[in-house]
Design an enzyme around this catalytic site. Structure first.
Site, PDB file in Angstrom:
ATOM      1  N   CYS A   1       0.561  -0.094   2.441  1.00  0.00           N
ATOM      2  CA  CYS A   1      -0.758  -0.093   3.096  1.00  0.00           C
ATOM      3  C   CYS A   1      -1.738  -0.728   2.138  1.00  0.00           C
ATOM      4  O   CYS A   1      -1.403  -1.702   1.464  1.00  0.00           O
ATOM      5  CB  CYS A   1      -1.171   1.331   3.504  1.00  0.00           C
ATOM      6  SG  CYS A   1      -1.317   2.479   2.126  1.00  0.00           S
ATOM      7  N   GLY A   2      -2.942  -0.182   2.029  1.00  0.00           N
ATOM      8  CA  GLY A   2      -3.927  -0.731   1.114  1.00  0.00           C
ATOM      9  C   GLY A   2      -3.796  -0.181  -0.288  1.00  0.00           C
ATOM     10  O   GLY A   2      -3.738  -0.937  -1.270  1.00  0.00           O
TER      11      GLY A   2
END
Length: 296
Positions: A249-250
């Site tokens: 993800c981030g």
């Protein structure tokens, strides 16, 4: 099909419990309950009896050039001992959405539960339970809450870092494009496709979009969707059981939801989390990023 709780198809290190199960076991000797609501004031206002507060941000720190590294094992050990956790005694983790902000959004997003549950298991806790539906479902059903603070009893927890849970940048580079690997991006679709808060837009080449929120109830992001809907979504992403699944993800936080889902809810054999995520990937100027809906 009715589930038997604790529920999960993994090895039992992490499982899900219902609100009914927790109320029936509230007074079990050795049961720990971790409240990771988005702000300590929510805990002060009301929490499940016996719960101890631990904010998710205790477990990450800026290290080197990356602001979202998990803390060193010896630091985690101090925190776990302070909370009185024992690795072989169940710890139930729950959160809430918290209050609405002035922008009309809830202060919490539901990931507090999976972030803390992943962290406990990452450092060697052997029996971590997530409360399916969190505090919202608990309160909707008018189950007991309190404003009394429980007493911590220090433990002798010894961290056992689970190095097979996660991969570093160089291991990620080595394996991400292998034929038997599915790289998932748990971020929201608009961020995957375009500009998020990072210095560069888009996603890692080859990453398939599977927003973590799509796997959760539309109204309660701590409540799992029905199993048939989950299966449909993961199969559409190409994340089949014989594949190696890389959850990303981030910053690693959203991916904890999907790591736990694949490894312990669905029982996939080969699941890892790329903790550096798009934050680390995009920090290298030569790394390509892809804009739009397609993985490549």
């Amino acid at each position: 099909m009715e589930k038997t709780y604790p529920y999960g198809k993994g090895d039992g290190t992490v499982a899900w419990v219902s609100t009914e199960w927790l109320e029936n076991h509230l007074h079990d000797k050795g049961l720990g309950i971790i409240d990771c609501q988005p702000n300590v004031h929510e805990y002060i206002q009301d929490h499940i009896p016996g719960a101890l507060f631990a904010h998710e941000n205790l477990f990450r720190i800026h290290e080197g050039a990356i602001p979202t590294r998990w803390i060193p094992a010896d630091a985690a050990e101090i925190l776990f001992r302070t909370l009185g956790l024992e690795p072989d005694k169940p710890a139930v983790v729950y959160s809430s959405s918290g209050p609405l902000t002035t922008c009309g959004n809830f202060i919490g997003d539901g990931l507090e539960q999976t972030m803390v549950a992943y962290t406990l298991a990452r450092y060697g806790h052997q029996k971590v339970y997530l409360l399916d539906g969190g505090l919202e479902k608990w309160k909707e059903e008018k189950r007991p809450v309190t404003r009394q603070f429980d007493l911590t009893k220090p433990s002798s927890f010894t961290v056992n870092l689970q190095k097979d849970f996660f991969i570093d940048y160089y291991e990620f580079l080595r394996m991400k494009d292998e034929a038997n690997v599915v790289l998932l991006d748990a971020r929201p679709s608009p961020v995957y496709e375009g500009q998020g808060p990072w210095i560069r837009p888009g996603h890692i080449p080859g990453a398939v979009s599977l927003p973590w929120k799509s796997l959760m109830d539309d109204k309660n992001k701590k409540l799992m969707k029905p199993d048939d809907q989950i299966q449909s979504l993961v199969q559409a992403a190409g994340a089949t059981p014989e594949k190696t699944i890389i959850c990303s993800c981030g910053t690693g936080r959203e991916a904890t939801n999907e790591f736990l889902l694949f490894k312990y809810y669905l029982g996939y054999n080969n699941v890892v989390l790329y903790e550096g995520g798009f934050t680390e990937w995009s920090s290298y100027p030569d790394n390509k990023t892809i804009i739009g809906k397609n993985p490549r």
